[in-house]
Design a protein around this motif. Structure first.
Motif, PDB file in Angstrom:
ATOM      1  N   ARG A  67      -2.127  -0.892 -12.529  1.00  0.00           N
ATOM      2  CA  ARG A  67      -3.085  -1.855 -11.930  1.00  0.00           C
ATOM      3  C   ARG A  67      -3.691  -1.300 -10.644  1.00  0.00           C
ATOM      4  NH1 ARG A  67       0.166  -6.374  -9.398  1.00  0.00           N
ATOM      5  NH2 ARG A  67       0.270  -4.764  -7.795  1.00  0.00           N
ATOM      6  N   ASP A  68      -2.864  -0.672  -9.809  1.00  0.00           N
ATOM      7  CA  ASP A  68      -3.346  -0.207  -8.505  1.00  0.00           C
ATOM      8  C   ASP A  68      -3.779   1.255  -8.505  1.00  0.00           C
ATOM      9  OD1 ASP A  68      -2.821  -2.727  -7.641  1.00  0.00           O
ATOM     10  OD2 ASP A  68      -0.962  -2.239  -6.588  1.00  0.00           O
ATOM     11  N   GLY A  69      -3.707   1.923  -9.660  1.00  0.00           N
ATOM     12  CA  GLY A  69      -4.130   3.332  -9.734  1.00  0.00           C
ATOM     13  C   GLY A  69      -3.245   4.244  -8.893  1.00  0.00           C
ATOM     14  N   VAL A  70      -1.935   3.939  -8.880  1.00  0.00           N
ATOM     15  CA  VAL A  70      -0.992   4.695  -8.047  1.00  0.00           C
ATOM     16  C   VAL A  70      -0.132   5.590  -8.953  1.00  0.00           C
ATOM     17  CG1 VAL A  70       1.073   4.395  -6.604  1.00  0.00           C
ATOM     18  CG2 VAL A  70      -0.907   2.927  -6.256  1.00  0.00           C
TER      19      VAL A  70
ATOM     20  N   VAL B   5       7.003  -2.362 -12.941  1.00  0.00           N
ATOM     21  CA  VAL B   5       6.659  -1.296 -11.982  1.00  0.00           C
ATOM     22  C   VAL B   5       5.542  -0.443 -12.580  1.00  0.00           C
ATOM     23  CG1 VAL B   5       7.564   0.526 -10.502  1.00  0.00           C
ATOM     24  CG2 VAL B   5       9.085  -1.314 -11.262  1.00  0.00           C
ATOM     25  N   LEU B   6       5.703  -0.095 -13.835  1.00  0.00           N
ATOM     26  CA  LEU B   6       4.667   0.701 -14.507  1.00  0.00           C
ATOM     27  C   LEU B   6       3.326  -0.043 -14.483  1.00  0.00           C
ATOM     28  CD1 LEU B   6       3.620   2.975 -16.351  1.00  0.00           C
ATOM     29  CD2 LEU B   6       4.612   1.749 -18.297  1.00  0.00           C
ATOM     30  N   LEU B   7       3.354  -1.324 -14.809  1.00  0.00           N
ATOM     31  CA  LEU B   7       2.097  -2.085 -14.852  1.00  0.00           C
ATOM     32  C   LEU B   7       1.484  -2.226 -13.456  1.00  0.00           C
ATOM     33  CD1 LEU B   7       3.155  -4.678 -17.547  1.00  0.00           C
ATOM     34  CD2 LEU B   7       1.237  -3.064 -17.729  1.00  0.00           C
TER      35      LEU B   7
ATOM     36  N   THR C 267      -5.097   5.533 -14.511  1.00  0.00           N
ATOM     37  CA  THR C 267      -6.050   6.467 -13.894  1.00  0.00           C
ATOM     38  C   THR C 267      -5.308   7.482 -13.028  1.00  0.00           C
ATOM     39  OG1 THR C 267      -6.323   4.901 -12.101  1.00  0.00           O
ATOM     40  CG2 THR C 267      -7.985   4.838 -13.850  1.00  0.00           C
ATOM     41  N   ALA C 268      -4.060   7.195 -12.702  1.00  0.00           N
ATOM     42  CA  ALA C 268      -3.231   8.122 -11.910  1.00  0.00           C
ATOM     43  C   ALA C 268      -2.096   8.618 -12.818  1.00  0.00           C
ATOM     44  CB  ALA C 268      -2.667   7.378 -10.699  1.00  0.00           C
ATOM     45  N   PRO C 269      -1.443   9.750 -12.458  1.00  0.00           N
ATOM     46  CA  PRO C 269      -0.393  10.277 -13.324  1.00  0.00           C
ATOM     47  C   PRO C 269       0.776   9.319 -13.532  1.00  0.00           C
ATOM     48  CG  PRO C 269      -0.781  11.704 -11.394  1.00  0.00           C
ATOM     49  CD  PRO C 269      -1.695  10.555 -11.258  1.00  0.00           C
ATOM     50  N   VAL C 270       1.277   9.323 -14.756  1.00  0.00           N
ATOM     51  CA  VAL C 270       2.472   8.556 -15.124  1.00  0.00           C
ATOM     52  C   VAL C 270       3.473   9.578 -15.647  1.00  0.00           C
ATOM     53  CG1 VAL C 270       3.411   6.944 -16.837  1.00  0.00           C
ATOM     54  CG2 VAL C 270       1.294   6.381 -15.625  1.00  0.00           C
ATOM     55  N   LEU C 271       4.513   9.856 -14.869  1.00  0.00           N
ATOM     56  CA  LEU C 271       5.504  10.869 -15.250  1.00  0.00           C
ATOM     57  C   LEU C 271       6.766  10.172 -15.743  1.00  0.00           C
ATOM     58  CD1 LEU C 271       6.636  13.782 -15.374  1.00  0.00           C
ATOM     59  CD2 LEU C 271       7.189  13.571 -12.954  1.00  0.00           C
ATOM     60  N   LEU C 272       7.018  10.304 -17.034  1.00  0.00           N
ATOM     61  CA  LEU C 272       8.191   9.666 -17.637  1.00  0.00           C
ATOM     62  C   LEU C 272       9.316  10.699 -17.639  1.00  0.00           C
ATOM     63  CD1 LEU C 272       6.328   7.765 -20.483  1.00  0.00           C
ATOM     64  CD2 LEU C 272       7.016   6.903 -18.231  1.00  0.00           C
ATOM     65  N   SER C 273      10.131  10.644 -16.596  1.00  0.00           N
ATOM     66  CA  SER C 273      11.073  11.718 -16.285  1.00  0.00           C
ATOM     67  C   SER C 273      12.521  11.267 -16.472  1.00  0.00           C
ATOM     68  CB  SER C 273      10.826  12.159 -14.836  1.00  0.00           C
ATOM     69  OG  SER C 273      11.428  13.390 -14.578  1.00  0.00           O
ATOM     70  N   SER C 274      12.760  10.628 -17.626  1.00  0.00           N
ATOM     71  CA  SER C 274      14.094  10.058 -17.838  1.00  0.00           C
ATOM     72  C   SER C 274      14.992  10.925 -18.688  1.00  0.00           C
ATOM     73  CB  SER C 274      13.976   8.688 -18.492  1.00  0.00           C
ATOM     74  OG  SER C 274      13.500   7.773 -17.551  1.00  0.00           O
TER      75      SER C 274
ATOM     76  N   ARG D 124       0.870  -1.187   0.000  1.00  0.00           N
ATOM     77  CA  ARG D 124       0.000   0.000   0.000  1.00  0.00           C
ATOM     78  C   ARG D 124       0.899   1.226   0.000  1.00  0.00           C
ATOM     79  NH1 ARG D 124      -5.310  -0.251   1.731  1.00  0.00           N
ATOM     80  NH2 ARG D 124      -5.022   1.663   2.934  1.00  0.00           N
ATOM     81  N   VAL D 125       0.963   1.907  -1.136  1.00  0.00           N
ATOM     82  CA  VAL D 125       1.824   3.098  -1.235  1.00  0.00           C
ATOM     83  C   VAL D 125       1.052   4.219  -1.934  1.00  0.00           C
ATOM     84  CG1 VAL D 125       4.046   1.873  -1.256  1.00  0.00           C
ATOM     85  CG2 VAL D 125       2.827   2.225  -3.408  1.00  0.00           C
ATOM     86  N   ARG D 126       1.514   5.456  -1.708  1.00  0.00           N
ATOM     87  CA  ARG D 126       0.855   6.606  -2.346  1.00  0.00           C
ATOM     88  C   ARG D 126       1.405   6.888  -3.726  1.00  0.00           C
ATOM     89  NH1 ARG D 126       1.484  11.819   0.708  1.00  0.00           N
ATOM     90  NH2 ARG D 126       0.233  12.616  -0.999  1.00  0.00           N
ATOM     91  N   ALA D 127       2.664   6.482  -3.977  1.00  0.00           N
ATOM     92  CA  ALA D 127       3.286   6.697  -5.287  1.00  0.00           C
ATOM     93  C   ALA D 127       4.413   5.685  -5.446  1.00  0.00           C
ATOM     94  CB  ALA D 127       3.851   8.119  -5.376  1.00  0.00           C
ATOM     95  N   LEU D 128       4.772   5.421  -6.709  1.00  0.00           N
ATOM     96  CA  LEU D 128       5.858   4.485  -7.003  1.00  0.00           C
ATOM     97  C   LEU D 128       6.886   5.198  -7.844  1.00  0.00           C
ATOM     98  CD1 LEU D 128       4.122   1.206  -8.232  1.00  0.00           C
ATOM     99  CD2 LEU D 128       6.110   1.288  -6.759  1.00  0.00           C
ATOM    100  N   ILE D 129       8.169   5.046  -7.506  1.00  0.00           N
ATOM    101  CA  ILE D 129       9.217   5.595  -8.368  1.00  0.00           C
ATOM    102  C   ILE D 129      10.220   4.506  -8.661  1.00  0.00           C
ATOM    103  CG2 ILE D 129      10.524   6.620  -6.422  1.00  0.00           C
ATOM    104  CD1 ILE D 129      11.324   8.838  -8.537  1.00  0.00           C
ATOM    105  N   SER D 130      10.622   4.432  -9.902  1.00  0.00           N
ATOM    106  CA  SER D 130      11.548   3.410 -10.307  1.00  0.00           C
ATOM    107  C   SER D 130      12.907   4.039 -10.581  1.00  0.00           C
ATOM    108  CB  SER D 130      11.004   2.743 -11.565  1.00  0.00           C
ATOM    109  OG  SER D 130      11.616   1.522 -11.726  1.00  0.00           O
TER     110      SER D 130
END
Ligand SMILES: NC(=O)c1ccc[n+]([C@@H]2O[C@H](COP(=O)([O-])OP(=O)(O)OC[C@H]3O[C@@H](n4cnc5c(N)ncnc54)[C@H](OP(=O)(O)O)[C@@H]3O)[C@@H](O)[C@H]2O)c1
Length: 339
Positions: free
Chosen positions: A78-81, A72-74, A106-113, A57-63
């Protein structure tokens, strides 16, 4: 934070620990125990080569580690994080956009590479806004051979044998890495540079509408850049692509040194020919500057940077670019010279 006790992940853990409770993951969590103790984080095993689903259970994921199968993206979708990544090379960033087209988040996906965890693109966008829109962006990187780089980092040496697409003079064309050599003064250092595939060369033309986006890199020692260019001329990066030469390729970037500085110069040309330049020097090194990009990204997707969280898939230079980028970098010890 996936890869959260690696070279970049460790820097980000230290920067982020005062803002949020952290969960760090990797294949060998015992290696992250000391850091987890230091920053008050939890550490768990998640091996990205293992298809076994991971839940938390997390509020955001960063790889902060390569994620070749987009696990990680999937998981985030899947969890709307909210999800941030700071480690994809261009082809993998392009694939992430395709993954998100197939399974819309459904949640933001920031591709910050883009170079340094999105910092290069954020600063370019800031300079562009200052002059009412950019027509061209050129980035020159001085790679300090004394800097730290983890095992996961040197994989990008493997990309040097692969052609890539750039936008130059309003036209797209495919070029070879390590071409377009020149000498650029970066933070007072004359640096021999050559082209390298980085994601901002793909995203800046799309987002800012620039007709030219070019990034070149050189080592802090001229002789090392010359050696790399000489190797390129022998065709090594094409015929030496297989496993047999992996250690030779990677040894070129592995540096057990104490650490070095991150240095990059961003030149923006306006539509009426105006020019703006930013030179960034991070004495704490590339991993630290990349981690700062990740930190800004996390604040962004959580809507904690003064603007509403973005929707869907975004790149760092998409509006609204936080006005405070330069002051945030300076607060974290990065020297920013603007002209
Ligand atoms: N270092 C830099 O200055 C820099 C700058 C810009 C971008 N980057 C990018 O950032 C990424 C990380 O680089 P780094 O230098 O931090 O590498 P690193 O020091 O090797 O860190 C990688 C981390 O990920 C974990 N990891 C490795 N493989 C994994 C897997 N299959 N599944 C789960 N966890 C895994 C490692 O822990 P375990 O070994 O315990 O799994 C480690 O904690 C690279 O993609 C690099 O291109 C790095």
């Amino acid at each position: 934070m996936v890869g959260g006790y690696g070279t970049v992940g460790g820097e980000l853990s230290r920067l982020a620990a005062s803002a949020w409770p952290l969960l760090l993951t990797g294949r060998r969590p015992e290696r992250g125990k000391a850091l987890a103790g230091e920053v008050g984080a939890e550490v768990r095993r998640w091996d990205l080569s293992d298809p076994e689903p991971f839940s938390a259970r997390v509020r955001a994921l960063i790889s902060t580690v390569n994620d070749p199968d987009d696990r990680v993206l999937l998981a985030a979708i899947r969890d709307g994080v909210p999800y941030v990544d700071v480690m994809r090379w261009t082809a993998r960033l392009q694939r992430a956009t395709a993954v998100a087209a197939v399974a819309p988040p459904t949640a933001p996906v920031l591709l910050s590479s883009s170079w340094m965890g999105g910092v290069s693109a954020l600063v370019a966008a800031g300079l562009s806004a200052e002059i009412g829109g950019a027509a061209g962006v050129e980035i020159a990187i001085r790679y300090d051979l004394k800097d730290r780089a983890g095992a996961d980092s040197v994989e990008f040496m493997d990309r040097l044998g692969l052609d890539y697409e750039v936008t130059e003079g309003g036209r797209r064309r495919t070029i070879m890495p390590l071409t377009g050599t020149g000498v650029v003064t970066i933070g007072g250092h004359r640096t021999k540079v050559a082209r390298i595939d980085t994601p901002e060369q793909f995203t800046l033309p799309l987002v800012l509408g620039v007709d030219t986006a070019l990034t070149r890199i050189g080592f802090s020692a001229h002789s090392s850049t010359s050696m790399l260019l000489a190797l390129k001329r022998t065709g090594f990066f094409r015929w030496g692509r297989g496993d047999r030469f992996e250690s030779v390729r990677r040894s070129m970037l592995s540096s057990p040194g104490e650490g070095g500085s991150a240095l990059l110069r961003i030149d923006v040309r306006g539509k009426a020919g105006q020019r703006r330049t930013a030179t960034l020097t991070d004495p704490a090194g590339q991993a630290h500057l990349t981690a700062l990009g990740g930190l800004l990204g996390l604040r962004r997707v959580l809507g904690e940077d003064g603007a509403a969280a973005p929707r869907g898939v975004v790149f760092p230079e998409m509006t609204p670019v936080p006005r405070s980028v330069v002051s945030e970098l300076e607060k974290a010890g990065v020297e920013v010279e603007l002209s």
